[in-house]
Design an enzyme around this catalytic site. Structure first.
Site, short mmCIF file in Angstrom:
data_model
loop_
_atom_site.label_atom_id
_atom_site.label_comp_id
_atom_site.label_asym_id
_atom_site.label_seq_id
_atom_site.Cartn_x
_atom_site.Cartn_y
_atom_site.Cartn_z
N GLU A 1 -7.19 -14.52 3.55
CA GLU A 1 -7.19 -15.14 4.88
C GLU A 1 -6.01 -16.09 5.04
OE1 GLU A 1 -10.83 -16.83 6.25
OE2 GLU A 1 -12.06 -15.20 5.47
N ASP B 1 3.86 -31.51 6.90
CA ASP B 1 2.89 -30.41 6.98
C ASP B 1 2.83 -29.71 5.63
OD1 ASP B 1 1.03 -28.79 8.48
OD2 ASP B 1 2.50 -27.18 8.34
N ASP C 1 6.68 -26.01 11.12
CA ASP C 1 5.61 -26.72 11.82
C ASP C 1 5.86 -28.23 11.84
OD1 ASP C 1 4.54 -24.25 12.13
OD2 ASP C 1 2.78 -24.57 10.88
N HIS D 1 0.07 -17.70 6.66
CA HIS D 1 1.44 -18.15 6.34
C HIS D 1 2.32 -17.08 5.70
CE1 HIS D 1 -0.21 -18.47 2.32
NE2 HIS D 1 -1.00 -19.49 2.65
N HIS E 1 2.66 -19.38 10.07
CA HIS E 1 2.73 -20.81 9.77
C HIS E 1 3.78 -21.05 8.68
CE1 HIS E 1 -1.40 -22.25 11.45
NE2 HIS E 1 -0.90 -21.26 12.16
N GLU F 1 1.21 -26.01 3.47
CA GLU F 1 0.50 -24.74 3.45
C GLU F 1 -0.23 -24.65 2.11
OE1 GLU F 1 0.16 -22.97 6.04
OE2 GLU F 1 1.75 -23.88 7.25
#
Length: 242
Positions: A59, A10, A165, A64, A160, A12
């Site tokens: 945003e 995963d 994750d 995160h 997040h 970010e």
């Protein structure tokens, strides 16, 4: 036994491009990956924060919580790329909504201008979002929704996090693909050689077995017995074999 390395991955990012492809003009700020072999977490994980050399959008920050100030002393992607590629090499990459993360990683590789192959040519890619949509058509299939559906504890997931994750996705992947992965004996190894544990249970190729056929008298007696059981309503299989 399937010993293929599965890497649950995963990322970010600084944000997403809402007009063009999501990765255009944005960068990766965190990579998290966990290793699974033989359907078990090995503890051999990969986790790094990355200096993106650009501002993180507000945003994305809400999603995160990773700030530019936190990342100011972190390595650039060029500093971790060799270690990252070595970690994922020849593995099966399992990603939720794979085109998103693959697009970002390929962009980072392209920026380096080192003629490195795209990630989807270096590894096999499995998209768990596609799996989830087949299992639960018409339903919400985000990571949160799937964790709730499979009763996976995500109470520690306030924001997040790529590594958190990835671990949650690993649990989901095992549940969504649960069951026997191969019809092969665990004892079968290279070149179909059979381990000593199983040899005594398997007929050697150079020995033929004698086939004994039932005699007509034996068959007649068997049919007679089945008819007797049928009269007592005890012979269900008679309808299939007689």
């Amino acid at each position: 036994m399937n010993t293929k390395r599965i890497i649950i991955l995963d990322t970010e990012t600084t944000g997403i491009n809402k007009i063009n492809l999501p990765h255009i003009n944005h960068r990766i700020i965190e990579i998290g990956a966990v290793e699974i072999i033989n359907r078990r977490f090995t503890g051999n994980n990969f986790h790094v924060y990355i200096q993106p050399d650009r501002q993180i959008e507000s945003e994305a920050l809400k999603v995160h919580g990773i700030t530019n100030n936190f990342l100011k002393d972190k390595p650039f992607f060029k500093d971790i790329v060799d270690k990252f590629l070595k970690y994922i090499k020849n593995s099966i990459l399992v990603i939720h909504n794979a085109p998103f993360d693959v697009g970002f990683i390929n962009q980072e590789l392209k920026i380096l201008n080192q003629n490195i192959q795209k990630i989807d040519t270096l590894c096999s890619i499995v998209d768990t979002l596609k799996i989830a949509r087949k299992l639960f058509p018409g339903k919400k299939n985000t990571l949160d929704a799937l964790c709730t559906r499979y009763k996976i504890n995500k109470s520690h997931r306030n924001l997040h996090s790529a590594i958190v994750d990835a671990y949650l996705l690993g649990k989901l992947y095992l549940l969504m693909t649960g069951g026997q992965e191969s019809m092969c004996f665990d004892g079968i190894v290279n070149n179909q050689k059979i381990s000593q544990t199983f040899k005594k249970f398997i007929r050697p190729d150079n020995i033929s077995l004698k086939i004994l056929y039932a005699k007509k008298q034996e068959i007649d007696l068997h049919i007679k017995y089945l008819k007797h059981m049928q009269n007592k309503n005890l012979c269900l299989w008679k309808y299939f074999f007689l």
